[in-house]
Design an enzyme around this catalytic site. Structure first.
Site, PDB file in Angstrom:
ATOM      1  CG  ASP A   1      -6.265  -4.472  -3.008  1.00  0.00           C
ATOM      2  OD1 ASP A   1      -6.397  -3.456  -2.309  1.00  0.00           O
ATOM      3  OD2 ASP A   1      -5.247  -5.180  -3.009  1.00  0.00           O
TER       4      ASP A   1
ATOM      5  CG  HIS B   1      -5.540  -2.877   0.931  1.00  0.00           C
ATOM      6  ND1 HIS B   1      -5.023  -2.517  -0.301  1.00  0.00           N
ATOM      7  CD2 HIS B   1      -4.883  -2.102   1.846  1.00  0.00           C
ATOM      8  CE1 HIS B   1      -4.117  -1.561  -0.136  1.00  0.00           C
ATOM      9  NE2 HIS B   1      -4.008  -1.302   1.153  1.00  0.00           N
TER      10      HIS B   1
ATOM     11  CB  SER C   1      -0.957  -0.059   1.198  1.00  0.00           C
ATOM     12  OG  SER C   1      -2.007   0.861   1.065  1.00  0.00           O
TER      13      SER C   1
END
Length: 292
Positions: free
Chosen positions: A240, A267, A102
């Site tokens: 996601d 995610h 991320s």
């Protein structure tokens, strides 16, 4: 399994690290956690990779187990890039694979664009390489949420009440669908929130995943992704918030990059499809080490 922990000095303070060894002689893997302002804790699921190599984590300054200086001027991308280089130097990681998750991919891409030596491969897990594109993807995903959730989020953001209980509850419904689909959430995810630093998150990103108001608001490295010259793997979940079509697009901009989509994940595929995630990453690291 041998585990060591400690602190290293970086610009602005000291950061905490954790090293996991199990006798493997592969090139070490350095893991960059998401956030900004979160901790490495859920990513300890990658300990299983230590069969072939050392795995190293660190909590970025201001979050997790690291020092928390009261200095808002430290919460800038360029300082975190500098910090990454300092951690590598202090831990003597001359050759290294780096996996970012991320916001960790924002940090990873920015670091790679400084042309550091010794990076054997890069893994972009649920990448955020363009804040504007991320925001657009979240708007699209929000439109698929129940109308009452959308209404609360829209009203709270318009009125500046994003610290309200109803806003937090509405965003949690979104997170259950696009951040972690396990029910209930693993305890490690809950604990990670207690180790986070919301001031850093708010300063650099914003009040939620889909409300980008911080100093990363204009961040977009896509025009320079073609400059990344290390073997690169892009990963994300089918559900996601780092949308699959965007992840595939990013991978198309990096020379000879590969991608993999985890069909039952959002995610956190390293938790949601742990065995498959570990197998995919392990195979890629091995392949990168043994390229002619």
């Amino acid at each position: 399994m041998e585990i060591s922990k400690g602190f290293v000095k970086v610009t602005g303070g000291e950061v905490w690290y954790r090293r996991v060894k199990n006798g493997g002689n592969g090139i070490p893997l350095l893991v960059l956690h998401g956030g900004p302002g979160n901790s490495h804790l859920p990513l300890e699921a990658l300990d299983v990779l230590n069969e072939h190599r050392e795995v190293i984590y660190y909590d970025q300054l201001g979050s997790g187990y690291s020092q928390r200086p009261d200095n808002p001027n430290l919460w800038r991308l360029d300082r975190f890039v500098e910090e990454l280089g300092q951690v590598r130097k202090e831990l003597r990681l001359e050759e290294v694979h780096i996996l970012g998750h991320s916001w960790g991919t924002t940090l990873l891409s920015s670091y790679l664009l400084t042309s550091p030596n010794g990076v054997k491969s890069a893994v972009f897990s649920s990448p955020c390489l363009s804040a504007p594109r991320w925001a657009d993807d979240q708007k699209r995903l929000l439109k698929e949420m129940p109308s009452e959730v959308q209404a609360i989020i829209d009203r709270s953001e318009a009125e500046g009440t994003t610290d309200s209980k109803e806003y937090k509850e509405a965003t949690q419904e979104y997170y259950k669908k696009h951040v972690c689909r396990l029910d209930p959430w693993p305890e490690v995810m809950k604990k990670a929130f207690t180790l986070g630093n919301s001031d850093i998150y708010l300063s650099m990103w914003g009040p939620s995943e889909f409300c980008v108001t911080g100093n990363l608001k204009e961040y977009d490295c896509t025009p320079r992704l073609h400059e990344i010259n290390v073997p690169s793997l892009f990963l994300c979940g089918r559900y996601d918030e780092a949308a699959p079509d965007t992840t595939i697009y990013f991978s198309s901009l990096v020379p000879e990059a590969k991608y993999h989509i985890f069909e039952e994940s959002s995610h956190t595929p390293y938790l949601e499809q742990h065995e498959e995630y570990a197998a995919v990453v392990s195979a890629y690291l091995h392949e990168s080490e043994h390229k002619a």
